[in-house]
Design an enzyme around this catalytic site. Structure first.
Site, short mmCIF file in Angstrom:
data_model
loop_
_atom_site.label_atom_id
_atom_site.label_comp_id
_atom_site.label_asym_id
_atom_site.label_seq_id
_atom_site.Cartn_x
_atom_site.Cartn_y
_atom_site.Cartn_z
N ASP A 43 0.80 -1.77 -0.22
CA ASP A 43 -0.20 0.39 -0.08
C ASP A 43 0.87 1.49 -0.04
O ASP A 43 0.11 2.10 -0.17
CB ASP A 43 -0.57 -0.09 0.76
CG ASP A 43 -0.93 -0.15 2.86
OD1 ASP A 43 0.44 -0.05 2.58
OD2 ASP A 43 -1.26 0.19 3.79
N SER A 44 2.11 1.01 -0.11
CA SER A 44 2.56 1.86 -0.44
C SER A 44 2.75 2.61 -1.76
O SER A 44 3.35 3.82 -2.44
CB SER A 44 4.19 1.96 -0.32
OG SER A 44 4.61 0.74 -1.20
N ASP A 82 -0.96 -6.19 0.46
CA ASP A 82 -1.54 -5.20 1.61
C ASP A 82 -2.61 -5.09 1.57
O ASP A 82 -3.05 -4.75 0.27
CB ASP A 82 -0.85 -3.77 1.32
CG ASP A 82 0.71 -4.12 2.60
OD1 ASP A 82 0.17 -4.93 3.40
OD2 ASP A 82 1.24 -2.85 2.04
N LYS A 112 -1.23 -9.27 3.51
CA LYS A 112 -0.37 -8.30 4.95
C LYS A 112 -0.81 -7.90 5.72
O LYS A 112 -1.92 -6.76 4.72
CB LYS A 112 1.06 -8.12 3.96
CG LYS A 112 2.12 -7.43 4.95
CD LYS A 112 3.07 -7.16 4.61
CE LYS A 112 3.43 -5.67 4.14
NZ LYS A 112 3.05 -4.24 4.51
N GLU A 114 -0.88 -5.16 9.17
CA GLU A 114 0.64 -4.37 10.34
C GLU A 114 -0.84 -4.85 11.65
O GLU A 114 -1.43 -4.95 11.71
CB GLU A 114 0.01 -3.04 9.60
CG GLU A 114 0.80 -2.59 8.65
CD GLU A 114 0.96 -1.09 8.23
OE1 GLU A 114 0.80 -0.44 8.94
OE2 GLU A 114 1.22 -0.88 6.90
N GLU A 182 9.83 -3.98 9.86
CA GLU A 182 10.25 -2.50 9.31
C GLU A 182 11.04 -1.16 9.99
O GLU A 182 10.50 -1.63 11.29
CB GLU A 182 9.30 -1.99 8.66
CG GLU A 182 9.84 -0.21 7.62
CD GLU A 182 8.82 0.09 6.70
OE1 GLU A 182 7.32 -1.00 6.78
OE2 GLU A 182 8.83 1.08 6.52
O1 KIV Z 1 3.74 -1.64 1.47
C1 KIV Z 1 5.03 -1.43 1.27
O2 KIV Z 1 5.49 -1.53 0.31
C2 KIV Z 1 5.67 -1.83 2.32
C3 KIV Z 1 7.17 -2.64 2.31
C4 KIV Z 1 7.45 -1.92 2.43
C5 KIV Z 1 6.95 -3.76 3.21
O3 KIV Z 1 4.70 -2.46 3.21
#
Ligand code: KIV
Length: 263
Positions: A43-44, A82, A112, A114, A182
């Site tokens: 989600d970056s 994510d 994934k 958090e 992280e």
């Molecule tokens: O959102 C993302 O790209 C991430 C990674 C940096 C682990 O969570």
């Protein structure tokens, strides 16, 4: 097709896992062709692709849209998606429904989440029990930006180190197949890695984790600034700018298109 067993095999054999976070067809294709072990559709993308100052605005539909493109580029790669902010934060039922939608519509392999709150642990258990593998994410978890008050290294005090270690154990016990660590001190990441049976994947967590992950755009040096933990393997931003300026100049002065580009 790479599958989840590669994570356990790598840990068993002491072989490092390589993961990349990326969001589109062409970069996913390059990752697969380069033999990267797994892709995270992170989600970056809310920051890197959409230009927001956090990951919070990203929607489930946007994650699905990007993951479909990534799957087309990397048909044989293990893909983790994510779960975006507020897609798994109300009830277990909603989280299951949303994670199920992601897997059904994108043919990704895992999701994934958090943190390690009671709700996240329950969600991890439920998803795993219905066949959706879950990767955890601890330390600097960007969806908690408003609690952390900035993108800061986590696990600096003994108290927070014990908390993160406990969270990692809880995620493993809940059924997570792997945990991202992280922006935590290397020593903490090493302790967690040695404690867990499942593999850890580090980003800004030093060299002792079972694998590493970087954002594709950071690794290729697309933007001027990158966090300390990033190694820029290419200065693509500069090269792309040079190419754009050259194109602009050649069109203006009549050099492009030439005979060889004309019908
Ligand atoms: O959102 C993302 O790209 C991430 C990674 C940096 C682990 O969570």
């Amino acid at each position: 097709m790479k599958d989840i067993t590669q994570f356990f095999r790598a840990k068993e054999k002491g072989e490092k896992l390589t993961l990349i976070s990326t969001y589109d067809y062409w970069s996913a294709k390059l990752c697969e062709e380069s033999g990267i072990d797994a892709i995270l559709v992170g989600d970056s993308l809310g920051m890197v692709f959409q230009g927001n100052d956090s990951t919070l605005p990203v929607s489930l539909e946007e994650m699905i849209y990007h993951t479909k493109a990534v799957r087309k580029g990397a048909p044989n790669t293990f893909i983790i998606v994510d779960m975006p902010f507020m897609s798994y934060h109300t009830t277990v039922e909603e989280a299951v429904k949303n994670a199920g939608k992601v897997i059904k519509e994108t043919s990704a392999n895992a999701v994934k989440v958090e943190g390690a709150s009671d709700l996240v642990l329950e969600i991890t258990q439920r998803l795993t029990s219905i066949g959706i593998p879950v990767m955890g994410h601890l330390g600097l978890t960007p969806q908690f930006i408003n609690i952390f008050g900035g993108y800061k290294v986590q696990g600096k005090t003994e108290e927070s180190q014990s908390k993160i270690l406990q969270q990692a154990k809880d995620l493993e016990n809940a059924g997570a197949f792997s945990v991202v660590l992280e922006a935590v001190p290397s020593k903490l990441a090493k302790d967690i890695t040695q404690t867990l049976k499942i593999p850890t994947v580090g980003i800004g967590a030093g060299k002792y984790t079972d694998g590493q992950i970087l954002v594709f755009h950071d690794l290729i040096g697309l933007f001027e600034k990158t966090p300390k933990f990033v190694k820029r393997y290419l200065e693509s931003g500069k090269l792309i700018k040079q190419a754009l300026v050259k194109y602009k100049d050649e069109v203006k002065n009549g050099q492009f298109p030439g005979e060889e580009h004309s019908y």
